[in-house]
Write a protein that holds these residues in place. Structure first.
Motif, PDB file in Angstrom:
ATOM      1  N   LYS A   5      40.515  86.506  78.080  1.00 61.82           N
ATOM      2  CA  LYS A   5      39.534  86.100  77.085  1.00 61.82           C
ATOM      3  C   LYS A   5      39.722  84.629  76.729  1.00 61.82           C
ATOM      4  CE  LYS A   5      38.966  90.632  74.939  1.00 61.82           C
ATOM      5  NZ  LYS A   5      39.033  91.397  73.667  1.00 61.82           N
ATOM      6  N   LYS A   6      38.611  83.981  76.546  1.00 60.98           N
ATOM      7  CA  LYS A   6      38.639  82.556  76.217  1.00 60.98           C
ATOM      8  C   LYS A   6      39.080  82.364  74.771  1.00 60.98           C
ATOM      9  CE  LYS A   6      35.731  78.450  76.185  1.00 60.98           C
ATOM     10  NZ  LYS A   6      34.370  77.930  76.433  1.00 60.98           N
ATOM     11  N   ASN A   7      40.012  81.465  74.576  1.00 55.00           N
ATOM     12  CA  ASN A   7      40.504  81.186  73.230  1.00 55.00           C
ATOM     13  C   ASN A   7      39.444  80.428  72.446  1.00 55.00           C
ATOM     14  OD1 ASN A   7      41.941  80.683  70.944  1.00 55.00           O
ATOM     15  ND2 ASN A   7      43.659  79.652  71.962  1.00 55.00           N
ATOM     16  N   ALA A   8      39.095  80.971  71.290  1.00 56.42           N
ATOM     17  CA  ALA A   8      38.037  80.345  70.490  1.00 56.42           C
ATOM     18  C   ALA A   8      38.456  78.981  69.963  1.00 56.42           C
ATOM     19  CB  ALA A   8      37.655  81.262  69.333  1.00 56.42           C
ATOM     20  N   ARG A   9      39.763  78.746  69.889  1.00 56.77           N
ATOM     21  CA  ARG A   9      40.230  77.477  69.354  1.00 56.77           C
ATOM     22  C   ARG A   9      40.125  76.348  70.372  1.00 56.77           C
ATOM     23  NH1 ARG A   9      45.765  79.161  66.043  1.00 56.77           N
ATOM     24  NH2 ARG A   9      44.762  80.599  64.559  1.00 56.77           N
ATOM     25  N   ASN A  10      40.048  76.670  71.642  1.00 55.95           N
ATOM     26  CA  ASN A  10      39.963  75.648  72.680  1.00 55.95           C
ATOM     27  C   ASN A  10      38.502  75.352  72.990  1.00 55.95           C
ATOM     28  OD1 ASN A  10      42.763  75.546  72.941  1.00 55.95           O
ATOM     29  ND2 ASN A  10      42.774  77.229  74.428  1.00 55.95           N
ATOM     30  N   PRO A  11      38.028  74.151  72.702  1.00 51.54           N
ATOM     31  CA  PRO A  11      36.615  73.829  72.967  1.00 51.54           C
ATOM     32  C   PRO A  11      36.361  73.690  74.455  1.00 51.54           C
ATOM     33  CG  PRO A  11      37.799  71.884  72.225  1.00 51.54           C
ATOM     34  CD  PRO A  11      38.754  73.036  72.104  1.00 51.54           C
ATOM     35  N   PRO A  12      35.107  73.783  74.885  1.00 58.09           N
ATOM     36  CA  PRO A  12      34.784  73.612  76.310  1.00 58.09           C
ATOM     37  C   PRO A  12      35.173  72.223  76.802  1.00 58.09           C
ATOM     38  CG  PRO A  12      32.941  74.573  75.105  1.00 58.09           C
ATOM     39  CD  PRO A  12      33.940  74.144  74.082  1.00 58.09           C
ATOM     40  N   VAL A  13      35.504  72.159  78.083  1.00 55.10           N
ATOM     41  CA  VAL A  13      35.919  70.889  78.677  1.00 55.10           C
ATOM     42  C   VAL A  13      34.764  69.892  78.624  1.00 55.10           C
ATOM     43  CG1 VAL A  13      36.794  69.772  80.763  1.00 55.10           C
ATOM     44  CG2 VAL A  13      37.548  72.082  80.164  1.00 55.10           C
ATOM     45  N   LEU A  14      35.102  68.643  78.258  1.00 51.80           N
ATOM     46  CA  LEU A  14      34.160  67.526  78.160  1.00 51.80           C
ATOM     47  C   LEU A  14      33.128  67.704  77.050  1.00 51.80           C
ATOM     48  CD1 LEU A  14      33.503  66.677  81.924  1.00 51.80           C
ATOM     49  CD2 LEU A  14      35.205  65.714  80.367  1.00 51.80           C
ATOM     50  N   SER A  15      33.356  68.662  76.159  1.00 53.53           N
ATOM     51  CA  SER A  15      32.485  68.782  74.999  1.00 53.53           C
ATOM     52  C   SER A  15      32.892  67.752  73.944  1.00 53.53           C
ATOM     53  CB  SER A  15      32.571  70.191  74.416  1.00 53.53           C
ATOM     54  OG  SER A  15      33.885  70.447  73.938  1.00 53.53           O
ATOM     55  N   HIS A  16      32.100  67.665  72.886  1.00 54.15           N
ATOM     56  CA  HIS A  16      32.392  66.693  71.834  1.00 54.15           C
ATOM     57  C   HIS A  16      33.748  66.971  71.192  1.00 54.15           C
ATOM     58  CE1 HIS A  16      31.897  64.067  68.383  1.00 54.15           C
ATOM     59  NE2 HIS A  16      32.064  65.104  67.571  1.00 54.15           N
ATOM     60  N   GLU A  17      34.008  68.232  70.856  1.00 50.58           N
ATOM     61  CA  GLU A  17      35.281  68.581  70.232  1.00 50.58           C
ATOM     62  C   GLU A  17      36.450  68.349  71.183  1.00 50.58           C
ATOM     63  OE1 GLU A  17      36.074  69.381  67.215  1.00 50.58           O
ATOM     64  OE2 GLU A  17      34.009  69.170  66.514  1.00 50.58           O
ATOM     65  N   PHE A  18      36.230  68.625  72.465  1.00 51.08           N
ATOM     66  CA  PHE A  18      37.290  68.405  73.446  1.00 51.08           C
ATOM     67  C   PHE A  18      37.642  66.924  73.540  1.00 51.08           C
ATOM     68  CE2 PHE A  18      38.772  67.466  77.728  1.00 51.08           C
ATOM     69  CZ  PHE A  18      39.768  68.409  77.905  1.00 51.08           C
ATOM     70  N   MET A  19      36.622  66.065  73.539  1.00 52.44           N
ATOM     71  CA  MET A  19      36.864  64.628  73.622  1.00 52.44           C
ATOM     72  C   MET A  19      37.596  64.126  72.383  1.00 52.44           C
ATOM     73  SD  MET A  19      35.569  63.573  76.537  1.00 52.44           S
ATOM     74  CE  MET A  19      35.279  61.827  76.308  1.00 52.44           C
ATOM     75  N   VAL A  20      37.239  64.648  71.223  1.00 51.98           N
ATOM     76  CA  VAL A  20      37.868  64.196  69.984  1.00 51.98           C
ATOM     77  C   VAL A  20      39.327  64.641  69.920  1.00 51.98           C
ATOM     78  CG1 VAL A  20      37.841  64.460  67.481  1.00 51.98           C
ATOM     79  CG2 VAL A  20      35.706  64.067  68.703  1.00 51.98           C
ATOM     80  N   GLN A  21      39.593  65.884  70.306  1.00 52.90           N
ATOM     81  CA  GLN A  21      40.948  66.414  70.203  1.00 52.90           C
ATOM     82  C   GLN A  21      41.899  65.838  71.249  1.00 52.90           C
ATOM     83  OE1 GLN A  21      40.887  70.691  70.233  1.00 52.90           O
ATOM     84  NE2 GLN A  21      39.484  70.846  68.488  1.00 52.90           N
ATOM     85  N   ASN A  22      41.375  65.475  72.415  1.00 53.63           N
ATOM     86  CA  ASN A  22      42.237  65.061  73.523  1.00 53.63           C
ATOM     87  C   ASN A  22      41.999  63.621  73.957  1.00 53.63           C
ATOM     88  OD1 ASN A  22      43.426  67.890  74.382  1.00 53.63           O
ATOM     89  ND2 ASN A  22      41.226  68.190  74.144  1.00 53.63           N
ATOM     90  N   HIS A  23      41.373  62.811  73.109  1.00 55.30           N
ATOM     91  CA  HIS A  23      41.053  61.450  73.539  1.00 55.30           C
ATOM     92  C   HIS A  23      42.308  60.612  73.763  1.00 55.30           C
ATOM     93  CE1 HIS A  23      41.541  60.729  69.173  1.00 55.30           C
ATOM     94  NE2 HIS A  23      41.827  59.487  69.516  1.00 55.30           N
ATOM     95  N   ALA A  24      43.363  60.859  72.989  1.00 51.92           N
ATOM     96  CA  ALA A  24      44.592  60.080  73.175  1.00 51.92           C
ATOM     97  C   ALA A  24      45.226  60.371  74.528  1.00 51.92           C
ATOM     98  CB  ALA A  24      45.578  60.387  72.052  1.00 51.92           C
ATOM     99  N   ASP A  25      45.211  61.640  74.956  1.00 49.90           N
ATOM    100  CA  ASP A  25      45.775  61.987  76.261  1.00 49.90           C
ATOM    101  C   ASP A  25      44.966  61.370  77.398  1.00 49.90           C
ATOM    102  OD1 ASP A  25      47.712  63.509  74.982  1.00 49.90           O
ATOM    103  OD2 ASP A  25      46.462  65.308  75.005  1.00 49.90           O
ATOM    104  N   MET A  26      43.647  61.392  77.269  1.00 44.33           N
ATOM    105  CA  MET A  26      42.809  60.817  78.321  1.00 44.33           C
ATOM    106  C   MET A  26      42.976  59.301  78.396  1.00 44.33           C
ATOM    107  SD  MET A  26      39.312  63.097  78.085  1.00 44.33           S
ATOM    108  CE  MET A  26      39.102  62.880  76.324  1.00 44.33           C
ATOM    109  N   VAL A  27      43.066  58.658  77.240  1.00 49.85           N
ATOM    110  CA  VAL A  27      43.276  57.210  77.233  1.00 49.85           C
ATOM    111  C   VAL A  27      44.651  56.869  77.794  1.00 49.85           C
ATOM    112  CG1 VAL A  27      43.534  55.211  75.723  1.00 49.85           C
ATOM    113  CG2 VAL A  27      41.654  56.796  75.355  1.00 49.85           C
TER     114      VAL A  27
END
Length: 356
Positions: A5-27
């Motif tokens: 089952k998909k974890n509700a806390r993990n947003p879809p990849v490349l979504s707005h929430e995903f970019m906000v939560q993981n922008h430091a790792d991507m940078v």
């Protein structure tokens, strides 16, 4: 085998929430790409442009009293260096946010609006403290504090020391990083225009001092400006920690006005005396020759414009706060008068006011 089952806390990849939560790792991955480029001969030369200062010139010992040394001027390659250190600023911003400010917000249990103001004040306070210490070290090492007349006695030139150029590169990188942070920090749409003007004014004046070879004057004015802004953000942090400090904020307007007056005086005196020598008709910014009337007017106008804008903005905020406080006090007096009348009639009214 059943699907997990998909974890509700993990947003879809490349979504707005995903970019906000993981922008430091991507940078961080993008920045590591430039660092790893140093390991290969074919890409090392390109990576060096992003990681180190460019446009260095070795000045022979006979031209400098302190001996031979490497000085720098500005050029197109500085854009690559600013871009890399903008990535570094985003990573540092996210680190301070996650490990310091978020923990403070949870402990204080602030509302969403106060939490955003706390984050902004905390980030800027750290930046102003680091920049202030760094700038004072540069001014001291280049004898601008012991002999302030160097600001207007020394002719403008297009060469600067390593620490001076690195300071300006870092300043430009920090304020450029503020643009993507508006997206990462989920700034409200109604607040974005004011933030863009605030960031743009800093970039305009820092870049202007850098390109017009007025490095020492720009650095001194930045130190004055950052000192006043630091006091403002520290007062905000103290207010969020304990509202009893709100009465102590009355000292802030006096310091603010004094700081703006000192900035204007330094600008007028330095520009008037520093460029008051022999004026030349052929201005050439590349060679550091900005000693013309047009340059004087431009520098003084820009310096005065930012002071007027900041003063007007703060005055507007003060008026709004005074009106809000006056309305709250008037509403409180009306409630107390109604409660008193009800008590006299034998009716007890309990009014619960939730300021949250």
């Amino acid at each position: 085998m059943g699907l997990r089952k998909k974890n509700a806390r993990n947003p879809p990849v490349l979504s707005h929430e995903f970019m906000v939560q993981n922008h430091a790792d991507m940078v961080s991955c993008v920045g590591m790409f430039f660092v790893l480029g140093l390991m290969f001969e074919g890409t090392a030369e390109m990576s060096i442009v992003f990681l180190t200062l460019q446009h260095g010139v070795v000045v022979p010992a006979e031209e400098l009293p302190s001996g031979s040394r490497t000085l720098y001027h500005y050029g197109v390659k500085d854009l690559a260096t600013v871009f890399f250190y903008m990535l570094v600023a985003i990573i540092i911003h996210a680190t301070i946010q996650e490990y310091v400010l978020d923990k403070i917000s949870k402990r204080l249990q602030l509302t969403k609006g106060k939490q955003n103001k706390l984050n902004e004040a905390g980030q800027l306070s750290v930046f102003y403290i680091v920049s202030g210490i760094w700038g004072m070290i540069i001014l001291t090492s280049e004898n601008c504090l012991s002999d302030p007349t160097l600001l207007w006695r020394a002719p403008p030139h297009n060469m600067m020391t390593f620490q001076m150029k690195f300071f300006y590169i870092s300043q430009l990188a920090y304020w450029f990083h503020s643009f993507p942070e508006l997206y990462f920090q989920k700034v409200r749409k109604q607040d974005i225009p004011g933030q863009l003007i605030y960031i743009g004014l800093h970039l305009f004046h820092i870049g202007g001092a850098y390109l017009l070879c007025l490095n020492h004057l720009g650095l001194l004015l930045l130190m004055l400006h950052y000192a006043v802004e630091l006091l403002s953000n520290v007062c905000s942090l103290l207010y969020f920690g304990d509202e009893r400090y709100q009465k102590g904020l009355s000292l802030w307007p006096v310091v603010f006005i004094s700081g703006r007056l000192v900035t204007l005086i330094v600008s007028v005196v330095t520009v008037g005396l520093h460029l008051a020598g022999s004026q030349t008709r052929n201005a050439n910014a590349l060679s550091g020759n900005v000693n013309v009337l047009a340059a004087k007017i431009a520098v003084l106008s820009s310096s005065c414009s930012i002071q007027v804008y900041i003063t007007w903005t703060l005055t507007t905020v003060w008026l709004q706060r005074w009106l809000e406080d006056a309305s709250l006090q008037a509403a409180g007096r009306r409630r107390r008068s109604r409660a008193k009348k009800s008590t006299e009639n034998g009716v007890v009214i309990i009014v619960i006011i939730n300021d949250n």
